[in-house]
Enzyme design. Structure first.
Site, PDB file in Angstrom:
ATOM      1  N   ASP A   9       0.798  -1.134   0.031  1.00 23.28           N
ATOM      2  CA  ASP A   9      -0.024  -0.020  -0.136  1.00 23.28           C
ATOM      3  C   ASP A   9       0.884   1.221   0.124  1.00 23.28           C
ATOM      4  OD1 ASP A   9      -2.093  -1.942   0.172  1.00 23.28           O
ATOM      5  OD2 ASP A   9      -2.969  -1.136   1.939  1.00 23.28           O
ATOM      6  N   ASP A  47      -4.489  -0.593  -1.918  1.00 20.87           N
ATOM      7  CA  ASP A  47      -5.945  -0.485  -1.390  1.00 20.87           C
ATOM      8  C   ASP A  47      -6.716   0.100  -2.365  1.00 20.87           C
ATOM      9  OD1 ASP A  47      -7.150  -1.197   0.985  1.00 20.87           O
ATOM     10  OD2 ASP A  47      -7.220   1.014   1.678  1.00 20.87           O
ATOM     11  N   HIS A  82     -10.678   7.108   1.709  1.00 21.11           N
ATOM     12  CA  HIS A  82      -9.394   7.028   1.044  1.00 21.11           C
ATOM     13  C   HIS A  82      -9.144   5.965  -0.115  1.00 21.11           C
ATOM     14  CE1 HIS A  82      -9.528   3.797   3.936  1.00 21.11           C
ATOM     15  NE2 HIS A  82      -8.788   2.995   3.025  1.00 21.11           N
ATOM     16  N   LYS A 107      -6.959  -4.894  -3.618  1.00 19.91           N
ATOM     17  CA  LYS A 107      -7.678  -5.316  -2.367  1.00 19.91           C
ATOM     18  C   LYS A 107      -8.762  -4.309  -1.755  1.00 19.91           C
ATOM     19  CE  LYS A 107      -4.230  -3.960   0.848  1.00 19.91           C
ATOM     20  NZ  LYS A 107      -4.891  -3.108   1.622  1.00 19.91           N
ATOM     21  N   CYS A 152      -2.222  -2.915   7.534  1.00 17.24           N
ATOM     22  CA  CYS A 152      -2.093  -3.731   6.134  1.00 17.24           C
ATOM     23  C   CYS A 152      -0.859  -4.529   6.278  1.00 17.24           C
ATOM     24  CB  CYS A 152      -2.238  -2.757   5.080  1.00 17.24           C
ATOM     25  SG  CYS A 152      -4.014  -2.506   5.043  1.00 17.24           S
TER      26      CYS A 152
END
Ligand code: VGL
Ligand code: ZN
Length: 212
Positions: A9, A47, A82, A107, A152
């Protein structure tokens, strides 16, 4: 057997100025760039949320970021909006060298379930395909760095152990949120307890950790 680097991420929204800024998150980018050439394969997670994702406080009228709710039977922390799919905030960090990245694993696309780990969603209901991809590439050892240590990165490391990879965390390549003070330290302890080896990028560049 091969060693993979997993960049977790490294997206604009998690850097200072972003929608869910991780303190000093930008400082991991040079670390990521330095270590990438040391690995057989480099992959990244992103993300990647729809605009109405259930992890966003804005999707629940009257709720604020930081509050805890239940989402489809799972505990969920509410976050600021976000990493909306295709937005600038969801793009890989400016300054990240992406020339070594073999594949991107997205994801958090299902609106009803969050996905901290880059292997599985938070309910372990759906796989991203990362574990099978790595095994297909002959990978038995993974190194992780990225954002955020206490979300994460932690859940990715725990899943990597469960998937029977040897797992290393490059600590200076990670920064955390510490929503509750101590979260980062507790996350590191949880990772250590299941056998994650925590090291520094300088150990890699010195060559020692790569020869274990
Ligand atoms: C993350 C909170 C919400 C992370 C992603 O990348 O650690 N944290 N979505
Ligand atoms: Zn998210």
């Amino acid at each position: 057997m091969n060693r993979a680097l997993i960049l977790v991420d490294l997206q604009n929204d998690f850097l200072p100025g972003g929608a869910l800024a991780v303190p000093d998150g930008d400082q991991v980018i040079p670390v990521a760039n330095r270590v990438q050439p040391l690995f057989d394969i480099v992959v990244t997670s992103q993300d990647w949320h729809p605009a109405d994702h259930g992890s966003f406080a804005a999707s629940h009228p009257g709720r604020q970021p930081g509050e805890h709710i239940e989402l489809e039977g799972l505990p969920q922390i509410l976050w600021p909006t976000h990493c909306i799919q295709e937005s600038n905030g969801a793009r890989l960090a400016q300054g990240l060298d992406s020339s070594c990245i073999a594949r991107i694993f997205y994801k958090g696309s299902d609106p009803q379930i969050d996905s901290y780990s880059c292997f599985y969603d938070n309910g372990h209901r759906r796989s991203t395909g990362l574990a099978d991809y790595l095994r297909d590439q002959g990978v038995d050892t993974v190194y992780l760095l990225g954002l955020a240590t206490d979300y994460c990165v932690k859940f990715s490391a725990l899943d990597a152990v469960a998937e029977e990879f040897a797992v290393h965390l490059i600590l200076d390549g990670c920064r955390g949120i510490d929503l509750e003070p101590g979260d980062i330290e507790r996350a590191l302890e949880e990772m250590r307890e299941v056998g994650v080896a925590i090291l520094s990028s300088s150990d890699l560049i010195g060559g020692t950790a790569l020869s274990v």
